[in-house]
Each structure stands twice: as structure tokens, then as C-alpha cells.
Design a protein around this motif. Structure first.
Motif, mmCIF file in Angstrom:
data_model
loop_
_atom_site.group_PDB
_atom_site.id
_atom_site.type_symbol
_atom_site.label_atom_id
_atom_site.label_comp_id
_atom_site.label_asym_id
_atom_site.label_seq_id
_atom_site.Cartn_x
_atom_site.Cartn_y
_atom_site.Cartn_z
ATOM 1 N N TRP A 130 4.736 50.773 2.059
ATOM 2 C CA TRP A 130 5.676 50.233 1.065
ATOM 3 C C TRP A 130 6.173 48.855 1.464
ATOM 4 O O TRP A 130 6.258 47.942 0.633
ATOM 5 N N LYS A 131 6.500 48.674 2.740
ATOM 6 C CA LYS A 131 6.955 47.359 3.202
ATOM 7 C C LYS A 131 5.853 46.314 3.027
ATOM 8 O O LYS A 131 6.122 45.162 2.673
ATOM 9 N N VAL A 133 3.480 46.400 0.730
ATOM 10 C CA VAL A 133 3.318 46.151 -0.701
ATOM 11 C C VAL A 133 4.438 45.261 -1.245
ATOM 12 O O VAL A 133 4.204 44.359 -2.056
ATOM 13 N N THR A 134 5.658 45.506 -0.795
ATOM 14 C CA THR A 134 6.830 44.829 -1.363
ATOM 15 C C THR A 134 7.290 43.626 -0.559
ATOM 16 O O THR A 134 8.108 42.844 -1.044
ATOM 17 N N THR A 136 9.091 43.874 2.112
ATOM 18 C CA THR A 136 10.407 44.210 2.652
ATOM 19 C C THR A 136 10.400 44.084 4.174
ATOM 20 O O THR A 136 9.467 44.530 4.839
ATOM 21 N N GLU A 398 16.981 49.765 -6.822
ATOM 22 C CA GLU A 398 15.727 49.050 -7.055
ATOM 23 C C GLU A 398 14.700 49.381 -5.976
ATOM 24 O O GLU A 398 13.509 49.558 -6.268
ATOM 25 N N GLU A 399 15.150 49.454 -4.720
ATOM 26 C CA GLU A 399 14.249 49.835 -3.640
ATOM 27 C C GLU A 399 13.791 51.279 -3.804
ATOM 28 O O GLU A 399 12.622 51.604 -3.555
ATOM 29 N N SER A 402 11.138 51.328 -6.436
ATOM 30 C CA SER A 402 9.885 50.759 -5.936
ATOM 31 C C SER A 402 9.183 51.710 -4.980
ATOM 32 O O SER A 402 7.955 51.850 -5.020
ATOM 33 N N LYS A 405 7.694 54.558 -7.046
ATOM 34 C CA LYS A 405 6.591 54.041 -7.851
ATOM 35 C C LYS A 405 5.329 53.848 -7.007
ATOM 36 O O LYS A 405 4.215 54.159 -7.443
ATOM 37 N N THR A 406 5.500 53.378 -5.788
ATOM 38 C CA THR A 406 4.354 53.109 -4.920
ATOM 39 C C THR A 406 3.519 54.351 -4.668
ATOM 40 O O THR A 406 2.287 54.295 -4.647
ATOM 41 N N ASP A 410 1.801 54.219 -9.228
ATOM 42 C CA ASP A 410 0.796 53.151 -9.167
ATOM 43 C C ASP A 410 -0.529 53.679 -8.618
ATOM 44 O O ASP A 410 -0.625 54.038 -7.441
ATOM 45 N N THR A 413 -1.989 51.984 -5.200
ATOM 46 C CA THR A 413 -1.298 52.294 -3.946
ATOM 47 C C THR A 413 -1.373 53.783 -3.611
ATOM 48 O O THR A 413 -1.392 54.156 -2.439
#
Length: 516
Positions: A130-131, A133-134, A136, A398-399, A402, A405-406, A410, A413
Motif C-alpha cells: 500500500w505504501k 502504491v500510494t 505514503t 482517506e487512508e 485507499s 480499495k488497494t 482494484d 493491486t
């Protein structure tokens, strides 16, 4: 409680009536796993009366039934062949779900995105992806690892809520997820994070049932579909059954009567030294998934006909050595996969690595590593699974959106995680694509399985699991009480089914005093 006590008394006085009910356990034509009946005195008496009437008519209809059974068997064989022919030519599953999500309505802008779970089996790998992809940064993320068994996590979560600690997203296990999903102070509806039904159109239906509260509101979603299969020793299967492929093995154990008969055959050939089934608990995990009656209805315990059917199957195998007497998670359980005392293990998604099967084989280079295959087994089932839920008090909506969703919305992913973790993920279209492409999910596991892609087997079982209307908050406790009582009373002490049933009801009444 009064109703349950009255039921206990009535069952005790109706022992003669329930003897007719007990006789159906070993009857392969009774199909009791597809039937349900109340454990109340009225339903027992009605069933006894119906069976007595049926027995009076049976002599007149016997030859006609035998002829129909032969015709039905031939038709089923034809269906099996047709299905096998069609399987390779079937159209691919087309993705139905939308990847577009709406705006969040919970708080945003928090300093730290905090995720909590009972162990580190999943979260670290998910956070890393996730980090990536985003984009973060590490300092934005905090992982709380309780480092306990799944069942012990509940107390840890309760402490976090009581202390008002920072918590955005946390993980719930199937057995106790509803405790939090049904509590609006502990879990937020996913629609508040911008998700709609369209986002989850491709998830396996049984996972969606567990993620909804008693009002049908989606509060949790799983990234994994923890469907299972039956993993077996290929060398032992060929030696004792003449089996040379997973398809041939499936024909030997494709329903419970065949499974038990095959286990008895192996036990007879080996003098009880080799069991087909790894543990009684494993058998029960699979068998219980086919119940068609919820454990609790109108706040009362329901014991359907499949309960006695399982007890009778278990007794046949317990007495002949068709199932080992090892407890799950014990060293002897794992060792049985190497010392020839167990031919097969019931294994779920997460168990094909070191959690169960690889360890049972002795790891890479172990005594039986590479000597395993997997087939669907006697009935579709799931074992375990984890649901992502969101704290209504989150300040990082929001996090949270996300992150969810990941791994659940999606396709790109999801596929990346499925192949890299590896994990059988909760998206039918993605898993269909992986199965049809022949992509290898993980060399460690597929080499353990002599090159077999186990995702293909799990895919077939995952599609068939149906929990619609069957989930209650008490399931884990009741299932545990049942198997404990069957083993201690029916198998080890030789109690009658009536006495075993009463002991089970008393145990449930003690453990769940709120039931009527």
C-alpha cells in the motif's frame, strides 16, 4: 434459559422417539446434510412419526427406488463427465465491480494511520504494498501487533477502545467479527468511506455475508477468500487407492459417504496405522460449513439432522483409525504428515505454507515435501478469514479508503498481492484470470504440491460456499462446544446420541446463558 431447560427435559423423555432419528446417520441415501430439523421435542416427535410411516411404505417401494437410484447414479456420472468437458471451455468471469469510489464522510487529516491486528502474518506485507502504491511514508504509518492468537485479539481491541487509543483500521477474524460489525460504536459503514455495492460486485458471496451487520449494512470486507481443499499424500494414495491424479482422488472422496468409506478401506489395509483424515477438528470444520440451518433461530439453539450424521461418521472413523486422534496445532499433528499416520489434511487458503501443510511435510527438503496434491474434498468449505473494519472515530478516512480499495477493489493491486504474498484473494474475476493464465502463485507451495496450482482447486470451492442467512454471533462457541462434546461423550465415553445431544445443549446453555 427456561426454554432450553424445558427442551433438555423433553429430549430426555423422548429417547425412544429419537432412536428412529439416530438410525439415519449411516444411511448414504438419507442426504441428511441437506436437511434441517429443530432439536425441540415437537420436531423430534414429528420426525419420528414420519420415519415410522416411511418404514411401512418402504417394502412396497424398494424395487422402484433401487431402479431410480441406478438411473440417478448414471445421470450424475454423465453430468460429471459433461462438467469435466465443459470446464476447460468455460467463458472467463467478466469483472462486474467498479473501481470508482466516492467521497468519505468521516474525519480526515490525522497525523498517523494506525492499523491493528493480532499477529504480523498479513499486515506488514499489505502495508508495504500500500505504501508503494500510494507513496505514503513510513513515519505516517503505525502497526499495532498484539502478537496473540486470533481469539485473544478481542480483549486487546476492547482495551484500545476503552483507552481511547488511536485506531483507524483493524482486522477481525470470522469467528468473532460480528461482535464488532454489529456494534455501531466500533465499526463504521463502508459507505461512509465512499464505497458502494458496485465496488464489491466481484467478491465471493459468503465473505459479504460475514461483513454485514444484522441490518444488512456492510461494515467489513475481506481481502481473502479462505476457501479450503483436501491435501493428500500422492505416494500413499497411489499405494492404497491406486490413485494417480487429483481428479481420481476426488472421485474417491467427493461426498462424505465416499470419504468415510475410503477412510475405512485405508484403515483396514494398514491395520489402522494410516488415517485418511488428519484430525476430528478438521473434519468438523469442513462438515459444519454445509449446514443449512443457522445455529440459533428465535434466540434458541437449533440442532439439525446433520449433527448426528457427523457424529456417526466421526464414530466410524474414530473406531477404525480412519481419522487420527491428534489435536490440531500439536507437534503430533504436523508429524503425521511425514510418518505415514495421516494421508490427508484439510487445508484452507492460509494453510498451504508453513502454517500447516509445508510444516506437515517437513519444510523444503522435508520427508514428504513435493509428495502432495490437493482436490476439492467431500464438500466446499472455508476455514478462517479476516475482515477489515474501520473505527468510526478514525481521523484518517482517506487512508482507510485507499487501504481497503488497494486490496479489495482494484484488480491490478489485488492480483499483485495474490501472486506475491501468495494469497487467494477475495475477487472472483481476478482469481479466475490467475487460474486461467496458469500463473504460478508461489514456488515454495507449488513445489510442495509437485507443481500443482492450488488456486484452481480453491477457486471451485470458493464459488460454492453459501452462508446466506446462516451466520450468528454465537457460531464459534457453539461449533467448539459441539465437537468437544461429540469427542468426549460420543466417541471416548460411548454415550448414546440422546445423552450426547443433552450434554451439548447443557454446555451451550452454560457458555451462552442469553439463549432461551
Amino acid at each position: 434459559m427456561n426454554k432450553l431447560k424445558k427442551t433438555l427435559a423433553l429430549v430426555a423423555t423422548l429417547a425412544m422417539a429419537t432412536s428412529a432419528f439416530a438410525s439415519c446417520g449411516d444411511d448414504p441415501s438419507s442426504s441428511t446434510s441437506q436437511q434441517s430439523s429443530s432439536s425441540s421435542s415437537s420436531s423430534v416427535a414429528e420426525e419420528s412419526s414420519e420415519e415410522e410411516s416411511s418404514e411401512e411404505e418402504s417394502s412396497e417401494e424398494e424395487s422402484e427406488e433401487d431402479s431410480e437410484a441406478e438411473d440417478e447414479s448414471e445421470a450424475e456420472d454423465g453430468d460429471d463427465e459433461s462438467e469435466a468437458e465443459d470446464e476447460g471451455d468455460s467463458e472467463p468471469v467478466v469483472a462486474k465491480g467498479s473501481t470508482e469510489v466516492g467521497d468519505v464522510s468521516l474525519a480526515t487529516g490525522g497525523d498517523t494511520f494506525t492499523v491493528a491486528a493480532w499477529n504480523a502474518d498479513d499486515v506488514p506485507a499489505m502495508l508495504e504494498q500500500w505504501k508503494s502504491v500510494t507513496g505514503t511514508s513510513d513515519d505516517k504509518v503505525n502497526f499495532i501487533n498484539f502478537d496473540v492468537g486470533g481469539g485473544a485479539a478481542s480483549e486487546k481491541y476492547d482495551a484500545l477502545f476503552n483507552d481511547g487509543a488511536d485506531l483507524d483500521v483493524y482486522f477481525c477474524e470470522a469467528d468473532w467479527a460480528l461482535k464488532y460489525i454489529n456494534d455501531d460504536t466500533k465499526t463504521a459503514p463502508l459507505e461512509q468511506l465512499g464505497f458502494t455495492d458496485d465496488n464489491f460486485a466481484d467478491i465471493y458471496s459468503y465473505t459479504d455475508e460475514i461483513g454485514k451487520d444484522s441490518n444488512g449494512v456492510r461494515k467489513g470486507v475481506s481481502w481473502q477468500a479462505a476457501a479450503g481443499g483436501f491435501a493428500y499424500r500422492t505416494d500413499l494414495a497411489e499405494q492404497y487407492l491406486g490413485v494417480k491424479s487429483p481428479e481420481e482422488m476426488q472421485k474417491k472422496i467427493g461426498n462424505w459417504e465416499d470419504f468415510v468409506a475410503t477412510a475405512e478401506d485405508i484403515a483396514e489395509q494398514t491395520g489402522g496405522k494410516t488415517a485418511l483424515a488428519d484430525t476430528l477438528g478438521g473434519m468438523w470444520q469442513v462438515f459444519a460449513a454445509s449446514r443449512t440451518t443457522p445455529w440459533v433461530e428465535s434466540n434458541a439453539l437449533e440442532i439439525d439432522a446433520s449433527c448426528q450424521q457427523f457424529a456417526d461418521y466421526a464414530k466410524r472413523l474414530w473406531d477404525c483409525g480412519g481419522v487420527t486422534k491428534n489435536p490440531q496445532w500439536d507437534a503430533s499433528w504436523y508429524a503425521s504428515g511425514q510418518d505415514d499416520s495421516a494421508m490427508g489434511f484439510f487445508v484452507s487458503t492460509w494453510g498451504f505454507g508453513d502454517a500447516i501443510l509445508a510444516q506437515a511435510a517437513g519444510g523444503e527438503g522435508g520427508a514428504t515435501y513435493g509428495k502432495w496434491n490437493v482436490c476439492q474434498g467431500p464438500s466446499p468449505y472455508f476455514w478462517g478469514g479476516t475482515w477489515i473494519v474501520v473505527n468510526p472515530g478514525t481521523d484518517n478516512a482517506e487512508e482507510a479508503q485507499s487501504f481497503i480499495k488497494t486490496f479489495t477493489v482494484d484488480p491490478e493491486t489485488i492480483k499483485e498481492y495474490a501472486l506475491s504474498k501468495p494469497e487467494y484473494c477475495n475477487n472472483m474475476a481476478v482469481m479466475e484470470d490467475i487460474v486461467k493464465s496458469g500463473e504460478n502463485p508461489n514456488e515454495y507451495v507449488t513445489n510442495l504440491l509437485d507443481g500443482q496450482n492450488y488456486f484452481a482447486v480453491l477457486h471451485e470451492n470458493a464459488k460454492k460456499i453459501n452462508l446466506n442467512g446462516l451466520i450468528t454471533p454465537y457460531d464459534a462457541t457453539i461449533k467448539g462446544d459441539f465437537i468437544d462434546t461429540v469427542q468426549s461423550q460420543y466417541l471416548e465415553s460411548g454415550a448414546s446420541w440422546d445423552d450426547t445431544q443433552i450434554a451439548f445443549m447443557e454446555k451451550v446453555a452454560s457458555d451462552i446463558p442469553d439463549l432461551g
